[in-house]
Write a protein that holds these residues in place. Sequence first.
Motif, short mmCIF file in Angstrom:
data_model
loop_
_atom_site.label_atom_id
_atom_site.label_comp_id
_atom_site.label_asym_id
_atom_site.label_seq_id
_atom_site.Cartn_x
_atom_site.Cartn_y
_atom_site.Cartn_z
N ALA A 1 13.41 44.82 66.99
CA ALA A 1 14.32 44.94 65.68
C ALA A 1 13.94 43.61 64.93
CB ALA A 1 15.77 44.77 66.11
N LEU A 2 13.80 43.76 63.58
CA LEU A 2 13.62 42.56 62.52
C LEU A 2 14.94 42.86 61.49
CD1 LEU A 2 9.86 43.02 62.19
CD2 LEU A 2 10.89 41.47 63.41
N PHE A 3 15.19 41.58 61.09
CA PHE A 3 16.08 41.63 59.99
C PHE A 3 15.35 42.23 58.48
CE2 PHE A 3 18.08 39.22 56.22
CZ PHE A 3 19.34 39.78 56.42
N VAL A 4 14.01 41.45 58.58
CA VAL A 4 13.07 42.08 57.43
C VAL A 4 11.69 42.41 58.11
CG1 VAL A 4 12.06 41.49 55.18
CG2 VAL A 4 14.43 41.16 55.56
N GLU A 5 11.14 43.40 58.08
CA GLU A 5 9.74 43.68 58.37
C GLU A 5 8.82 43.41 57.18
OE1 GLU A 5 7.29 46.85 61.04
OE2 GLU A 5 8.77 47.75 59.82
N PRO B 1 21.32 44.93 66.90
CA PRO B 1 20.02 45.42 66.45
C PRO B 1 18.91 45.55 67.88
CG PRO B 1 20.70 44.10 64.51
CD PRO B 1 21.70 44.03 65.82
N LYS B 2 18.92 44.40 68.53
CA LYS B 2 18.33 44.52 69.49
C LYS B 2 18.61 45.59 70.68
CE LYS B 2 16.26 39.61 68.64
NZ LYS B 2 15.93 38.63 69.37
N GLU B 3 19.66 45.81 70.69
CA GLU B 3 20.35 46.97 71.64
C GLU B 3 20.05 48.39 71.21
OE1 GLU B 3 24.28 44.68 73.49
OE2 GLU B 3 24.41 45.77 71.64
N VAL C 1 30.79 36.94 55.61
CA VAL C 1 30.21 36.62 56.86
C VAL C 1 30.44 37.92 57.81
CG1 VAL C 1 30.18 35.37 59.17
CG2 VAL C 1 30.54 34.25 56.77
N VAL C 2 29.48 38.52 58.53
CA VAL C 2 29.63 39.55 59.35
C VAL C 2 28.79 39.05 60.79
CG1 VAL C 2 29.87 41.30 57.58
CG2 VAL C 2 27.62 40.63 58.46
N ASP C 3 29.12 39.91 62.06
CA ASP C 3 28.29 39.95 62.90
C ASP C 3 27.34 41.29 62.68
OD1 ASP C 3 29.70 42.27 63.83
OD2 ASP C 3 31.24 41.02 64.88
N ASP C 4 26.50 41.22 63.83
CA ASP C 4 25.45 42.36 63.56
C ASP C 4 25.64 43.37 64.63
OD1 ASP C 4 24.91 40.95 66.00
OD2 ASP C 4 22.94 41.00 65.77
N PHE D 1 17.03 45.91 59.65
CA PHE D 1 18.32 46.11 59.80
C PHE D 1 19.01 45.24 58.58
CE2 PHE D 1 17.25 47.09 63.86
CZ PHE D 1 17.90 48.22 64.45
N TRP D 2 18.33 44.78 57.62
CA TRP D 2 18.99 43.95 56.49
C TRP D 2 19.66 44.89 55.70
CZ3 TRP D 2 18.68 45.19 51.51
CH2 TRP D 2 17.68 46.10 51.13
N SER D 3 19.53 46.11 55.32
CA SER D 3 20.16 47.17 54.80
C SER D 3 21.50 47.45 55.36
CB SER D 3 19.56 48.35 54.05
OG SER D 3 19.01 49.01 55.24
N ALA D 4 21.39 47.71 56.41
CA ALA D 4 22.49 47.99 57.38
C ALA D 4 23.71 47.04 57.42
CB ALA D 4 22.08 48.41 58.81
N LEU D 5 23.12 45.71 57.41
CA LEU D 5 24.06 44.73 57.54
C LEU D 5 24.53 44.23 56.31
CD1 LEU D 5 21.92 42.40 59.87
CD2 LEU D 5 24.34 43.42 60.26
#
Length: 816
Positions: A171-175, A164-166, A239-242, A262-266
Amino acid sequence: MEEVPLNGRTAVFTLFFLSAQVMVDVKLDRSKPSLAPSHYRDSSSSGAPGPFCIPFWSGPSRGGAPWIRWVCALLFKCRPLSVCIFHQLGFPPPAGNMASDGAAAPLGSIDNPVKFQNQDFDALLQECLKDKKLFADPTFPAEQKSIGMPKDPNPAKEIKWKRPKEISADALFVEDTIGTTDICQGQLGDCWLLAALSALTVHSKLFATVVPSNQSLSDSYAGIFHFRFWQYGEWVEVVVDDRLPVREGRLLFSYSRTRNEFWSALVEKAYAKLVGSYGSLKGGNISEGMEDFTGGIAYSLPVTSRTPPVLWRILTAALSRGSLLSCFIQAKSYSEVGKVTADGLVKGHAYAITDTDKVARGSEEVLLLKLRNPWGFVEFCGSWSDKCKEWEDTEQSEKQRLKLKLEEDGEFWISPGDFSTMFNVVELCSVSPDSLEDGDASTSQSTWTISEHKGSWLPGSSAGGSRKYNKSFWKNPQFELVLREQDQEDDDEEEEEDDNDGDEDKVDKGDEVLKEKNKGGTQKQKAKHCTVLVELLQKNRRQNDKINFLYIAFHVYKVTPEVQGACLDRSFFMKNRPVGRSGSYRAQRGVWRKLRLDPGHYVIIGSTYQPNQPGEFFIRIFSKTRNTLGVQDFTCSSDYIPVMAAPVLPEDQTKVEKTFDEKAGPDDRLNAQEIMKLINSVFDKSCHLPLETCRQIIFGEDTEGRSTLSREQAEAVLADLRALQSIFVQFDEDSSGSISPFELSLALEAAGMKCDSKVVQLLSERFVGGEPHLSFRGFVSCISRLRKLFALFESETSPEVKDRGINSWLLQFLVL
């Protein structure tokens, strides 16, 4: 776990197989506020993190030979299905991973989910933080195989994997808060999943079950996240990486409208990992996603089955009870899928129903429904839409109360009248069967007990097909249901659809919507009934970029006293008709039906339409009164020796004498090679036995450690083989030299060996090996092996072995 008192009277479920029970205490309330910002530590507001945990429900490991995995499940019972008490829509209790009595929560429950692919989130997170590295998931690598679709040959469209930060500097997990606009569909046909996810955001407690709080792209960040999903009776933590797939600088699949959340994409990535790949998410039924996000029951309601005001009240009540709601417009053909109508609606596309409300417009009160297109754009353009004139005549206070946003974000309001005209089907999903009934949210609290079972359809053994195939239908798995006390008084039976539609079962090719019974029919006399809801789900059919659902259904039969407690045979099903059924066979993950039955004994049969179609299934049975679940074990038995004892034929005796005189050595015995020649010289070619089978026959005799037979033993073997040949011919109806594997249990019984279904399934896997027919040599091998194992069990002196019983003994050693 401490027993919790249940409301209602007693009903009893008894299954022929391993099962477990879950007591559901339904306490329903409407929960619509967004999650507080403090639940996610990288939100723009500060606050202490709340507890966080996500379960996925998954089946067993998909590796290894199927029959070996099946046997291991029988031997070691795997683990019992979840035995949990869910309060208030199944939400986790506030105290960590402990049950109410201080004991650890059962494995597979919300508080103790199964770790998918044995990945422990906490351990992996701490390891990454300690080593100061970002997590890279080796089980779902950043490669094309995780995409699950062909690679685009155009270099400009190459997929890159970025964190996400790339992708976004902020980038936030939840805004701020969770909302429906956090979810926009990318270049993947998974609107069914994203519509379900949009519906989930309306219910904060349910959402926190799937998307655990205390996850962040800043604090304690290590590039690792975890989520929970329900899969066939268990919650599973994935478990997933981001690292996310990116094309031309933008997320390839699901994304947030703000572009930096990015929570929905993860969540989408975690679900893709669960089913195998992103490609495996293409196309589906909304009910799949809703059930996997809640563990609840999903069903379809035809929009035209209710008047618009009544439908609005039903949906309002369902939302108040915590149900997930979605809807769609049926496409008449494949070419219509994705077509946008003149009113701005998309055919064959899933929408989430996220709210209902009343709007004051002068002296008039207008009923409205709020829908969300997971695309994040393309909206309804009729009355009460963002572009209509009705909002101009509405008080500003009303618009503020509704938090009205007149912008292209995929979200819009629609009247029940327009909704009923333009949409075909509503999908509802609730943790409680109570939410499946018409009514308002003020209905009294009731208690449901859930009994669950995992099983399989094995070709030639337990995959008997529909009633159309009467020679094998009875071989399908049978579950005994005992209802002792009434719980419900009804004067209409709206759930019982097409139960009298003829003797032959039908296949629903997808052009049928649930038919609603005519409410204006003859009034039925009020009577007490037992309320039962049965759901049959087929497992693991969404794999490797393919959806391969079998046509499935279940039937319920009432059992007469003389056959209660027994596995019913073909003659029973030829003489009796079902008293309940799921309806037409449908190629979808699950079928269900709520039934109101008289007290008594019943058998439930789950089946595929065609026989010999392999598959795994999960069945759960909801009872509206307390039930107790027992396992009715059938003990295997053998009367093989007295039944098969028969004098040798004179011609066979002459052949034995001649062979021994010519071939036997000084010890007057024959080895396996010579016994094979002797047997094959006596029988027709269709009944010839190979060397390995002859070795098994010798092993079954008392040879005092030698691999040879005496004259007397050879004569006895030929007599036995003659008797087996007679039985085999009896079941070889077409004189092909083989019998149907479905007849194996009857053939064994004719030989004096009575085996339960689990043993017969294992024998079929071992000696038929997936072939469509069982040969005479396979039948002989099967009998020889069983005969020896029965004899060894009888000679066993260990009390522990005897206590475990003959069934466990057979299952253990038939594998070897």
